[in-house]
Write a protein that holds these residues in place. Structure first.
Motif, PDB file in Angstrom:
ATOM      1  N   GLY A  34      41.205  63.977  30.510  1.00 50.76           N
ATOM      2  CA  GLY A  34      42.565  63.711  31.257  1.00 50.76           C
ATOM      3  C   GLY A  34      43.103  64.773  31.770  1.00 50.76           C
ATOM      4  O   GLY A  34      42.711  65.791  31.849  1.00 50.76           O
ATOM      5  N   GLU A  35      44.319  64.467  32.153  1.00 50.13           N
ATOM      6  CA  GLU A  35      45.101  65.373  32.945  1.00 50.13           C
ATOM      7  C   GLU A  35      45.394  66.584  31.585  1.00 50.13           C
ATOM      8  O   GLU A  35      45.652  66.291  30.669  1.00 50.13           O
ATOM      9  CB  GLU A  35      46.600  64.883  33.198  1.00 50.13           C
ATOM     10  N   ARG A  36      45.449  67.959  32.395  1.00 45.19           N
ATOM     11  CA  ARG A  36      45.600  69.017  31.313  1.00 45.19           C
ATOM     12  C   ARG A  36      47.167  69.110  31.520  1.00 45.19           C
ATOM     13  O   ARG A  36      47.663  69.154  32.593  1.00 45.19           O
ATOM     14  CB  ARG A  36      45.017  70.168  31.794  1.00 45.19           C
ATOM     15  N   GLY A  37      47.632  69.498  30.284  1.00 48.99           N
ATOM     16  CA  GLY A  37      49.124  70.068  30.168  1.00 48.99           C
ATOM     17  C   GLY A  37      49.472  70.444  28.913  1.00 48.99           C
ATOM     18  O   GLY A  37      48.615  70.731  28.293  1.00 48.99           O
ATOM     19  N   VAL A  38      50.733  70.601  28.640  1.00 48.57           N
ATOM     20  CA  VAL A  38      51.342  70.860  27.330  1.00 48.57           C
ATOM     21  C   VAL A  38      50.918  69.983  26.254  1.00 48.57           C
ATOM     22  O   VAL A  38      50.558  70.693  25.064  1.00 48.57           O
ATOM     23  CB  VAL A  38      52.945  70.936  27.475  1.00 48.57           C
ATOM     24  N   GLY A  90      49.845  58.796  32.094  1.00 49.23           N
ATOM     25  CA  GLY A  90      50.113  59.777  33.511  1.00 49.23           C
ATOM     26  C   GLY A  90      51.233  59.401  34.119  1.00 49.23           C
ATOM     27  O   GLY A  90      51.632  60.107  35.174  1.00 49.23           O
ATOM     28  N   GLY A  91      51.955  58.009  33.728  1.00 54.32           N
ATOM     29  CA  GLY A  91      53.108  57.894  34.728  1.00 54.32           C
ATOM     30  C   GLY A  91      53.383  56.815  35.255  1.00 54.32           C
ATOM     31  O   GLY A  91      53.949  56.205  36.193  1.00 54.32           O
ATOM     32  N   MET A  92      52.635  55.755  34.749  1.00 52.05           N
ATOM     33  CA  MET A  92      52.464  54.409  35.389  1.00 52.05           C
ATOM     34  C   MET A  92      52.373  54.402  36.846  1.00 52.05           C
ATOM     35  O   MET A  92      52.995  53.756  37.546  1.00 52.05           O
ATOM     36  CB  MET A  92      53.761  53.569  34.870  1.00 52.05           C
ATOM     37  N   ARG A  93      51.298  54.987  37.363  1.00 51.45           N
ATOM     38  CA  ARG A  93      51.030  55.191  38.855  1.00 51.45           C
ATOM     39  C   ARG A  93      50.050  54.110  38.956  1.00 51.45           C
ATOM     40  O   ARG A  93      48.974  54.185  38.779  1.00 51.45           O
ATOM     41  CB  ARG A  93      50.632  56.714  39.022  1.00 51.45           C
ATOM     42  N   ALA A  94      50.691  53.369  40.027  1.00 51.91           N
ATOM     43  CA  ALA A  94      49.739  52.236  40.676  1.00 51.91           C
ATOM     44  C   ALA A  94      49.023  52.685  42.003  1.00 51.91           C
ATOM     45  O   ALA A  94      49.769  53.557  42.651  1.00 51.91           O
ATOM     46  CB  ALA A  94      50.586  51.098  40.921  1.00 51.91           C
ATOM     47  N   TYR A  95      47.704  52.012  42.037  1.00 47.68           N
ATOM     48  CA  TYR A  95      47.235  52.270  43.450  1.00 47.68           C
ATOM     49  C   TYR A  95      46.496  50.776  43.580  1.00 47.68           C
ATOM     50  O   TYR A  95      46.194  50.296  42.992  1.00 47.68           O
ATOM     51  CB  TYR A  95      46.315  53.615  43.308  1.00 47.68           C
ATOM     52  N   GLY A 248      62.813  65.672  36.617  1.00 49.72           N
ATOM     53  CA  GLY A 248      62.048  64.603  35.874  1.00 49.72           C
ATOM     54  C   GLY A 248      60.794  64.898  35.174  1.00 49.72           C
ATOM     55  O   GLY A 248      60.649  66.261  34.889  1.00 49.72           O
ATOM     56  N   GLY A 249      60.098  64.226  35.016  1.00 51.80           N
ATOM     57  CA  GLY A 249      58.510  64.569  34.356  1.00 51.80           C
ATOM     58  C   GLY A 249      58.419  63.990  33.010  1.00 51.80           C
ATOM     59  O   GLY A 249      59.365  63.662  32.461  1.00 51.80           O
ATOM     60  N   TYR A 250      57.367  64.266  32.495  1.00 54.50           N
ATOM     61  CA  TYR A 250      56.953  63.875  31.057  1.00 54.50           C
ATOM     62  C   TYR A 250      57.686  64.617  30.069  1.00 54.50           C
ATOM     63  O   TYR A 250      58.289  63.859  29.221  1.00 54.50           O
ATOM     64  CB  TYR A 250      55.535  64.203  30.723  1.00 54.50           C
ATOM     65  N   PRO A 271      60.326  55.752  26.894  1.00 50.10           N
ATOM     66  CA  PRO A 271      59.955  56.093  28.360  1.00 50.10           C
ATOM     67  C   PRO A 271      58.964  57.437  28.390  1.00 50.10           C
ATOM     68  O   PRO A 271      58.949  57.818  27.277  1.00 50.10           O
ATOM     69  CB  PRO A 271      61.330  56.595  28.880  1.00 50.10           C
ATOM     70  N   LEU A 272      58.326  57.600  29.433  1.00 43.34           N
ATOM     71  CA  LEU A 272      57.507  58.685  29.782  1.00 43.34           C
ATOM     72  C   LEU A 272      58.469  59.480  30.630  1.00 43.34           C
ATOM     73  O   LEU A 272      58.724  59.451  31.751  1.00 43.34           O
ATOM     74  CB  LEU A 272      56.483  58.301  30.515  1.00 43.34           C
ATOM     75  N   GLY A 273      59.047  60.569  29.660  1.00 45.43           N
ATOM     76  CA  GLY A 273      60.216  61.211  30.444  1.00 45.43           C
ATOM     77  C   GLY A 273      61.452  60.243  31.049  1.00 45.43           C
ATOM     78  O   GLY A 273      61.928  59.735  30.253  1.00 45.43           O
ATOM     79  N   ASN A 274      61.460  60.605  32.375  1.00 42.35           N
ATOM     80  CA  ASN A 274      62.367  59.807  33.153  1.00 42.35           C
ATOM     81  C   ASN A 274      61.929  58.535  33.662  1.00 42.35           C
ATOM     82  O   ASN A 274      62.441  57.667  34.247  1.00 42.35           O
ATOM     83  CB  ASN A 274      63.041  60.411  34.245  1.00 42.35           C
ATOM     84  N   ILE A 275      60.585  58.224  33.286  1.00 45.30           N
ATOM     85  CA  ILE A 275      59.849  56.820  33.725  1.00 45.30           C
ATOM     86  C   ILE A 275      60.178  55.774  32.630  1.00 45.30           C
ATOM     87  O   ILE A 275      59.620  56.028  31.594  1.00 45.30           O
ATOM     88  CB  ILE A 275      58.640  57.055  34.013  1.00 45.30           C
TER      89      ILE A 275
END
Ligand code: PLP
Length: 308
Positions: A34-38, A90-95, A248-250, A271-275
């Protein structure tokens, strides 16, 4: 399982390829992918390296495909692990489905397996039974959970092709797929899944999913026209929109405030932060959805007035 497949075939491979901003769970393996982060900083020393593809944002799809091709050319990529059509946490990012189809085509050319993480997208969430169907793709390994029991009891299943199954089938016990856990195939959870499959087989669930997709679509135009929101999007029964905020952001401070705002109105929206996203149960009514969307609109008004 992907690594075991290549190991058992006598052609070991050591790399897993993933997509930027992916989320696959909270074990060391899935956090590594997965994405790395806090969220996983504390475990950083134990996380292993993976090959990461850039997200195929509009206009950048080729960069994703080229990166995958380059990784595959090493001959070491056992599998591409990916959330099909939409990245959840990861932010409801669609492709687009076409990118998924192109990734599968590249994978096939290099003998790399495609692992579809359909934990969130499976069981009608994106409009089809599984999201991969929309790309005309059959993954080599498919991970399913949540909707497998209609969300009623915890159960997950990992499906694979006959080829991968056969690579683990032998009288030589060293080829065994050794992995399971205390509650693997828990009979009560399995009974719930069987009952859920009966619902899918005997009731008009697909029509219901189609109706929910339409109900959701009808609610969005007012947000597309509202400058307090950006990036209004829908994938099947899922809708998401970004509340326009300075930061914005998580970890955006507005996330917990929004959650409390919705809870005070008896709405479970996280919400995922502001999403802000809505992934309603399939039994949701139009009136319920109206209440949720009205609250989202009200939240934006309160935010603009400095009251949230
Ligand atoms: C796409 C995806 N993969 C994996 C997981 C994690 O599943 P589990 O909690 O069963 O490990 C989730 C949970 O939200 C998810 O959305």
């Amino acid at each position: 399982m992907a690594l075991g497949f290549f190991h058992n075939c006598g052609t070991p491979r050591s790399r897993i390829c993933v997509m930027e901003d992916g989320y696959h769970g909270d074990t060391i393996g899935t956090m590594s992918a997965g994405e790395r982060g806090v969220f996983n900083q504390a475990y950083q020393p134990l996380l292993f390296g993976v090959d990461r593809l850039p997200f195929p944002a509009p206009g950048c799809e080729q960069a994703t495909l080229h990166a995958f091709e380059r990784f595959c050319l090493t001959g070491q990529v056992a599998a591409l692990l990916i959330e099909p059509l939409i990245l959840g946490a990861g932010g409801m990012r669609a492709y687009p489905a076409s990118v998924l189809a192109a990734l599968k085509e590249i994978a096939e050319r290099h003998g790399t397996l495609l692992i579809a993480d359909e934990v969130m997208t499976g069981w009608g969430r994106t409009g089809s039974l599984f999201a991969c169907e929309q790309a005309g793709v059959a993954p080599d390994i498919l991970c399913t959970s949540k909707g497998l029991t209609g969300g009623s009891l915890p159960l997950a299943a990992t499906l694979c092709t006959a080829q991968i199954f056969d690579a683990h089938l032998s009288t030589d016990r060293r080829r065994t797929f050794f992995h399971s856990s205390s509650y693997t195939a828990n009979p009560i959870a399995c009974a719930a899944a069987v009952a859920n499959l009966a619902v899918w087989n005997n009731e008009p669930v697909r029509e219901r999913v189609g109706t929910l997709e339409r109900m959701q679509r009808e609610k969005l135009p007012r947000f597309e026209a509202n400058p307090r929101f950006a990036n209004v999007r829908q994938v099947g029964t899922i809708t998401a929109l970004d509340l326009v905020v300075p930061a914005g952001g998580y970890l955006s401070q507005v996330g917990p405030r929004l959650r409390a705002f919705f809870r005070a109105r008896k709405l479970l929206i996280r919400p995922l932060g502001n999403i802000i996203y809505l992934m309603p149960p399939y039994c949701v009514t139009t009136a319920d959805l109206d209440r949720a969307y009205d609250a989202i609109e009200e939240a934006a008004v309160c935010f603009a007035a400095g009251q949230l």
